[in-house]
Design a protein around this motif. Structure first.
Motif, mmCIF file in Angstrom:
data_model
loop_
_atom_site.group_PDB
_atom_site.id
_atom_site.type_symbol
_atom_site.label_atom_id
_atom_site.label_comp_id
_atom_site.label_asym_id
_atom_site.label_seq_id
_atom_site.Cartn_x
_atom_site.Cartn_y
_atom_site.Cartn_z
ATOM 1 N N ASP A 45 0.825 -1.207 0.000
ATOM 2 C CA ASP A 45 0.000 0.000 0.000
ATOM 3 C C ASP A 45 0.863 1.262 0.000
ATOM 4 O O ASP A 45 0.614 2.202 -0.756
ATOM 5 C CB ASP A 45 -0.934 -0.011 1.204
ATOM 6 N N ARG A 46 1.881 1.257 0.821
ATOM 7 C CA ARG A 46 2.783 2.415 0.902
ATOM 8 C C ARG A 46 3.521 2.610 -0.423
ATOM 9 O O ARG A 46 3.608 3.725 -0.938
ATOM 10 C CB ARG A 46 3.776 2.226 2.050
ATOM 11 N N LEU A 47 4.035 1.540 -0.982
ATOM 12 C CA LEU A 47 4.779 1.601 -2.237
ATOM 13 C C LEU A 47 3.899 2.156 -3.367
ATOM 14 O O LEU A 47 4.294 3.077 -4.091
ATOM 15 C CB LEU A 47 5.298 0.208 -2.601
ATOM 16 N N VAL A 48 2.702 1.604 -3.506
ATOM 17 C CA VAL A 48 1.795 2.035 -4.574
ATOM 18 C C VAL A 48 1.313 3.459 -4.339
ATOM 19 O O VAL A 48 1.304 4.282 -5.262
ATOM 20 C CB VAL A 48 0.620 1.047 -4.717
ATOM 21 N N SER A 49 0.907 3.769 -3.129
ATOM 22 C CA SER A 49 0.426 5.132 -2.830
ATOM 23 C C SER A 49 1.501 6.171 -3.103
ATOM 24 O O SER A 49 1.230 7.199 -3.733
ATOM 25 C CB SER A 49 -0.039 5.227 -1.379
ATOM 26 N N ASP A 50 2.718 5.910 -2.647
ATOM 27 C CA ASP A 50 3.820 6.852 -2.871
ATOM 28 C C ASP A 50 4.163 6.965 -4.349
ATOM 29 O O ASP A 50 4.405 8.060 -4.855
ATOM 30 C CB ASP A 50 5.065 6.435 -2.079
ATOM 31 N N GLY A 51 4.180 5.837 -5.048
ATOM 32 C CA GLY A 51 4.500 5.849 -6.473
ATOM 33 C C GLY A 51 3.477 6.622 -7.288
ATOM 34 O O GLY A 51 3.826 7.401 -8.179
ATOM 35 N N LEU A 52 2.211 6.415 -6.993
ATOM 36 C CA LEU A 52 1.159 7.135 -7.718
ATOM 37 C C LEU A 52 1.145 8.617 -7.347
ATOM 38 O O LEU A 52 0.902 9.473 -8.207
ATOM 39 C CB LEU A 52 -0.209 6.497 -7.453
ATOM 40 N N ALA A 53 1.420 8.919 -6.090
ATOM 41 C CA ALA A 53 1.439 10.319 -5.654
ATOM 42 C C ALA A 53 2.493 11.123 -6.411
ATOM 43 O O ALA A 53 2.304 12.323 -6.657
ATOM 44 C CB ALA A 53 1.689 10.399 -4.145
ATOM 45 N N GLN A 54 3.573 10.474 -6.808
ATOM 46 C CA GLN A 54 4.626 11.176 -7.546
ATOM 47 C C GLN A 54 4.140 11.708 -8.884
ATOM 48 O O GLN A 54 4.740 12.630 -9.437
ATOM 49 C CB GLN A 54 5.836 10.262 -7.749
ATOM 50 N N ILE A 55 3.058 11.133 -9.401
ATOM 51 C CA ILE A 55 2.514 11.637 -10.671
ATOM 52 C C ILE A 55 1.108 12.222 -10.474
ATOM 53 O O ILE A 55 0.326 12.319 -11.409
ATOM 54 C CB ILE A 55 2.517 10.548 -11.769
ATOM 55 N N GLY A 56 0.794 12.577 -9.229
ATOM 56 C CA GLY A 56 -0.469 13.243 -8.936
ATOM 57 C C GLY A 56 -1.687 12.343 -9.026
ATOM 58 O O GLY A 56 -2.776 12.811 -9.360
ATOM 59 N N THR B 164 -18.505 8.300 -17.507
ATOM 60 C CA THR B 164 -17.847 7.772 -18.705
ATOM 61 C C THR B 164 -16.374 8.158 -18.687
ATOM 62 O O THR B 164 -15.978 9.155 -18.078
ATOM 63 C CB THR B 164 -18.499 8.299 -20.004
ATOM 64 N N LEU B 165 -15.588 7.358 -19.375
ATOM 65 C CA LEU B 165 -14.153 7.581 -19.514
ATOM 66 C C LEU B 165 -13.925 8.484 -20.724
ATOM 67 O O LEU B 165 -14.494 8.257 -21.785
ATOM 68 C CB LEU B 165 -13.461 6.230 -19.715
ATOM 69 N N THR B 166 -13.092 9.504 -20.563
ATOM 70 C CA THR B 166 -12.768 10.393 -21.681
ATOM 71 C C THR B 166 -11.510 9.895 -22.389
ATOM 72 O O THR B 166 -10.825 8.992 -21.894
ATOM 73 C CB THR B 166 -12.510 11.823 -21.178
ATOM 74 N N LYS B 167 -11.184 10.498 -23.531
ATOM 75 C CA LYS B 167 -9.935 10.147 -24.227
ATOM 76 C C LYS B 167 -8.739 10.441 -23.336
ATOM 77 O O LYS B 167 -7.790 9.660 -23.267
ATOM 78 C CB LYS B 167 -9.826 10.910 -25.543
ATOM 79 N N ALA B 168 -8.787 11.574 -22.648
ATOM 80 C CA ALA B 168 -7.703 11.911 -21.723
ATOM 81 C C ALA B 168 -7.620 10.885 -20.596
ATOM 82 O O ALA B 168 -6.528 10.545 -20.128
ATOM 83 C CB ALA B 168 -7.906 13.311 -21.143
ATOM 84 N N GLY B 169 -8.778 10.372 -20.173
ATOM 85 C CA GLY B 169 -8.809 9.342 -19.134
ATOM 86 C C GLY B 169 -8.181 8.049 -19.599
ATOM 87 O O GLY B 169 -7.477 7.377 -18.839
ATOM 88 N N THR B 170 -8.414 7.700 -20.855
ATOM 89 C CA THR B 170 -7.794 6.495 -21.422
ATOM 90 C C THR B 170 -6.281 6.656 -21.469
ATOM 91 O O THR B 170 -5.535 5.733 -21.111
ATOM 92 C CB THR B 170 -8.365 6.211 -22.827
ATOM 93 N N GLU C 2 -0.873 5.561 -18.673
ATOM 94 C CA GLU C 2 0.252 6.058 -17.858
ATOM 95 C C GLU C 2 0.270 5.357 -16.505
ATOM 96 O O GLU C 2 1.330 4.925 -16.026
ATOM 97 C CB GLU C 2 0.133 7.568 -17.646
ATOM 98 N N LEU C 3 -0.894 5.255 -15.897
ATOM 99 C CA LEU C 3 -0.985 4.610 -14.586
ATOM 100 C C LEU C 3 -0.660 3.123 -14.674
ATOM 101 O O LEU C 3 -0.011 2.576 -13.780
ATOM 102 C CB LEU C 3 -2.375 4.823 -13.981
ATOM 103 N N ASP C 4 -1.093 2.477 -15.757
ATOM 104 C CA ASP C 4 -0.744 1.060 -15.962
ATOM 105 C C ASP C 4 0.775 0.873 -15.968
ATOM 106 O O ASP C 4 1.298 -0.061 -15.357
ATOM 107 C CB ASP C 4 -1.309 0.545 -17.291
ATOM 108 N N ALA C 5 1.478 1.768 -16.662
ATOM 109 C CA ALA C 5 2.939 1.662 -16.756
ATOM 110 C C ALA C 5 3.593 1.876 -15.391
ATOM 111 O O ALA C 5 4.505 1.128 -15.004
ATOM 112 C CB ALA C 5 3.481 2.666 -17.779
#
Length: 154
Positions: free
Chosen positions: A24-35, A97-103, A108-111
């Motif tokens: 949880d800490r690893l993922v939360s910190d990693g995602l926080a780095q990209i907002g 709904t998911l937007t193009k920007a959301g896709t 990015e988040l998958d990577a």
């Protein structure tokens, strides 16, 4: 250096808890780095995988409490990753709904998450990673009330 009691090291529940805390800490910190936050990913991935849904349905699909879902959707909508539109069948509710920007953001988040998974699971072989995922899926499904499911399909 403190040595953990062998009795404690033998408790799967304790080991799961420690691994979950680290994960949880690893993922939360990693995602926080990209907002981003884990819930952003959960909503975007769910929209991509299962299609548009009402806020209540998104809450059920993701396990995010309804009260928290509003804040998550506000953030995603503010950033242009999702949009809420009136349901044509029921004007009292919105469909997400998911937007193009959301896709694009989801990719990015998958990577980022792939890199974080790699870091988390570094000591395990590919086979061990698959076994771990299968065993954890079996545990989660059982405790979510889906234990009547065929374990070989996990």
């Amino acid at each position: 250096m403190t040595t953990t009691s062998p009795r404690l090291r033998a408790l799967p529940s304790r080991l799961l808890s420690q691994a979950a805390t680290h994960s949880d800490r690893l993922v939360s910190d990693g995602l926080a780095q990209i907002g981003a936050r884990k819930w952003h990913y959960a909503v975007l991935a769910t929209l991509a995988d299962t299609g548009p849904a009402s806020q209540a349905e998104m809450s059920r699909r993701t396990g995010i409490y309804r009260s928290d879902m509003v804040a998550v959707l506000n953030e995603l909508e503010r950033d242009g990753y999702a949009q809420r539109v009136p349901d044509p069948d029921d004007q009292r509710r919105n469909v997400i709904t998911l937007t193009k920007a959301g896709t694009k953001r989801l990719h990015e988040l998958d990577a980022v998450l792939a890199d974080l998974q790699q870091e988390l699971l570094t000591p395990l072989t590919a086979t061990q990673r698959e076994q771990l995922a299968a065993l954890l899926t079996q545990l989660v499904d059982h405790h979510d009330g889906r234990h009547d499911r065929d374990p070989s399909s996990a």
